[in-house]
Design an enzyme around this catalytic site. Structure first.
Site, PDB file in Angstrom:
ATOM      1  N   ASN A 124       0.811  -1.216   0.000  1.00 53.92           N
ATOM      2  CA  ASN A 124       0.000   0.000   0.000  1.00 53.92           C
ATOM      3  C   ASN A 124       0.846   1.268   0.000  1.00 53.92           C
ATOM      4  O   ASN A 124       0.413   2.293  -0.521  1.00 53.92           O
ATOM      5  CB  ASN A 124      -0.915  -0.004   1.232  1.00 53.92           C
ATOM      6  N   ALA A 125       2.045   1.223   0.580  1.00 52.80           N
ATOM      7  CA  ALA A 125       2.855   2.428   0.735  1.00 52.80           C
ATOM      8  C   ALA A 125       3.101   3.106  -0.607  1.00 52.80           C
ATOM      9  O   ALA A 125       3.410   2.455  -1.604  1.00 52.80           O
ATOM     10  CB  ALA A 125       4.183   2.079   1.402  1.00 52.80           C
TER      11      ALA A 125
ATOM     12  N   LYS B 123       4.469  17.479 -10.133  1.00 53.30           N
ATOM     13  CA  LYS B 123       5.081  18.596 -10.849  1.00 53.30           C
ATOM     14  C   LYS B 123       4.844  18.371 -12.340  1.00 53.30           C
ATOM     15  O   LYS B 123       4.869  17.229 -12.818  1.00 53.30           O
ATOM     16  CB  LYS B 123       6.598  18.641 -10.575  1.00 53.30           C
TER      17      LYS B 123
ATOM     18  N   ASN C  83      -2.739  11.864 -15.440  1.00 56.13           N
ATOM     19  CA  ASN C  83      -3.241  13.009 -14.687  1.00 56.13           C
ATOM     20  C   ASN C  83      -2.230  14.140 -14.813  1.00 56.13           C
ATOM     21  O   ASN C  83      -1.028  13.926 -14.651  1.00 56.13           O
ATOM     22  CB  ASN C  83      -3.448  12.639 -13.210  1.00 56.13           C
TER      23      ASN C  83
ATOM     24  N   TYR D 254       4.038   9.827 -10.843  1.00 59.96           N
ATOM     25  CA  TYR D 254       3.076   8.988 -10.127  1.00 59.96           C
ATOM     26  C   TYR D 254       2.338   8.050 -11.084  1.00 59.96           C
ATOM     27  O   TYR D 254       2.205   6.844 -10.817  1.00 59.96           O
ATOM     28  CB  TYR D 254       2.078   9.886  -9.392  1.00 59.96           C
TER      29      TYR D 254
ATOM     30  N   LYS E  10       2.411   3.913 -11.086  1.00 62.10           N
ATOM     31  CA  LYS E  10       1.210   3.108 -10.891  1.00 62.10           C
ATOM     32  C   LYS E  10       0.889   2.252 -12.118  1.00 62.10           C
ATOM     33  O   LYS E  10       0.389   1.127 -11.983  1.00 62.10           O
ATOM     34  CB  LYS E  10       0.027   4.008 -10.532  1.00 62.10           C
TER      35      LYS E  10
END
Length: 455
Positions: A288-289, A295, A355, A361, A365
């Site tokens: 989960n971390a 940016k 996004n 990020y 993911k």
């Protein structure tokens, strides 16, 4: 966690009338799981005359549900299970689809529609694949049409799988239940006969040992609580700076705390040593971390990029290598087939749709989803599984820091017109970690209320 004042107002008498008259979103209070609560509170109608319809109807009768093949025009319906597993052309969809449509107005609040069909990728016949793919499209569109907190999802069976397999039953029960409150427009693939149904559906993880990283707060803490509620013993891991909060959650769930930087080269070995010392086994790993360092790419620096990749994906790859090399994490230690090891990783809808300002990020993911798909074969020999959960907008401390207008828009950009709760993510993780999900591996399951972006 921030209050959703609009949703609270929309569920008052005045709020319901005003939002309806003004054509505003009408988020409903969702039916969530509570131990001891009925699986569904009303009739379940099974449509179709296929093998799956007979097997699943029989399974639900064994759960003491009110299972019907037909229902009166004025009776309320808790759920509809529409079986398309025998279709071979798009024209054959019509009878079941139209019967399904006629029942939608009879659905109770938080009603469920579940389609069941064979994997489109399992055939090279153009007509058969067209029919199966069509079920995906109609399921997603039906999910957009659901009202009063209702959801629509699908169960995808491999061609050779008997619909009476434990994994099919496990997926069906999850989607019928309040555990799947914020899951809509999604599909659970069941590919193998692996899996086992629990003796006690309220304690499906009884006797299992789970580790949760990033467990001191938010979604991680909710995961630890749900796993414990479902019977597991929990090891909670977080960075030393979160030690006080970590200890508090560990005490709450009667678990053990391990202060650890998961980017350390020996993080996996240290988790294994802790599990061996305190429990003598390890059954479930929940990655989960994670961190964000947002940016725009034009302004991205090396530190922001590298730190997100290191925490969100490289650490998981390194720890998984240690877990898979350990005798502590294998099928023999867990009671054989159906009870093999489980790994569940946190992905994100940002890794699916992207996004703005989150290239690092989103890359990390998306990398998690790729890792899960590729690692599935390594777990299969141990009767184990690895899956990912991709949350959408979830009400957490992080989203509470968003500007009010941005947060309010994000809440409404899904078919349920509200943000999810950390417990919604935790319920899905607990399902994928359970014995009854043994037929599902390599899947990324979105918990996003059918967010309007992404696949």
């Amino acid at each position: 966690m921030p209050r959703d004042i609009y949703t609270e107002f929309a569920n008052t008498g005045l709020g319901r009338s005003l939002t309806k008259n003004l054509g505003l979103p009408q988020p409903a209070k969702l039916r969530r799981h509570r131990p001891g609560r009925a699986l569904v509170e009303g009739p379940v109608v099974v449509l179709g005359s296929s093998e799956a319809s007979a097997a699943l109807a029989e399974r639900m009768l064994g759960w003491d549900l009110d299972v019907r093949r037909h229902i009166g025009p004025k009776e309320k319906v808790a759920a509809v299970v529409a079986c398309f597993d025998s279709v071979s052309t798009p024209a054959q969809l019509s009878a079941v689809v139209l019967e399904l449509g006629s029942l939608l107005r009879q659905l109770m609040p938080s009603g469920r529609v579940i389609t069941v069909f064979r994997d489109p990728a399992g055939t090279e016949d153009p007509a058969v694949r067209a029919a199966r793919s069509a079920v995906q499209g109609l399921t997603r569109s039906t999910a957009h049409e659901m009202r009063a907190g209702g959801t629509a999802n699908g169960i995808v069976l491999s061609d050779s799988l008997d619909a009476s397999a434990p994994g099919a039953a496990g997926a069906l029960r999850f989607l019928l239940s309040g555990r799947s409150a914020f899951v809509s427009g999604q599909f659970i693939s069941v590919d193998t006969v692996n899996g086992a149904l629990p003796n006690d559906w309220d304690l499906p993880l009884d006797g299992q040992v789970a580790v949760v990283t990033g467990a001191a707060r938010g979604i991680g803490a909710a995961i630890a609580r749900v796993l414990r509620r479902d019977g597991a013993s929990v090891i909670l891991v977080d960075i030393p700076a979160a030690g006080e909060q970590l200890a508090a959650v560990a005490n709450e769930v009667s678990g053990t705390a391990l202060q650890l930087d998961i980017t350390a080269q020996d993080a996996g070995e240290r988790i294994l040593a802790h599990a061996a010392q305190h429990h003598g086994r390890l059954d479930i790993v929940v990655h989960n971390a994670g961190i964000t360092r947002d940016k725009l790419l034009a302004n991205m620096d090396e530190a922001r990029w590298n730190s997100v990749i290191a925490v969100n994906i490289e650490s998981q790859l390194r720890m998984n290598r240690a877990f898979l090399a350990s005798a502590l994490f294998n099928a023999d230690a867990h009671g054989g087939a159906g009870m093999g090891p489980r790994i569940v990783s946190l992905a994100s809808t940002s890794g699916i749709a992207g996004n703005r300002g989150q290239t690092n990020y989103a890359a990390s993911k998306a990398g998690v989803m790729g890792m899960v798909a590729a690692t599935s074969a390594q777990l299969a020999s141990r009767h184990g599984t690895i899956n990912a959960v991709a949350p959408g907008f979830i009400e957490t401390e992080m989203t509470a820091r968003m500007p009010l207008a941005t947060r309010e828009v994000a809440r409404r950009l899904n078919s349920l017109n509200q943000g999810g709760l950390p417990v919604d993510v935790a319920e899905t993780i607990a399902f994928l970690a359970s014995p009854q999900a043994g037929g599902t591996s390599g899947l990324t399951l979105r918990v996003c209320g059918q967010n309007l972006v992404g696949a």
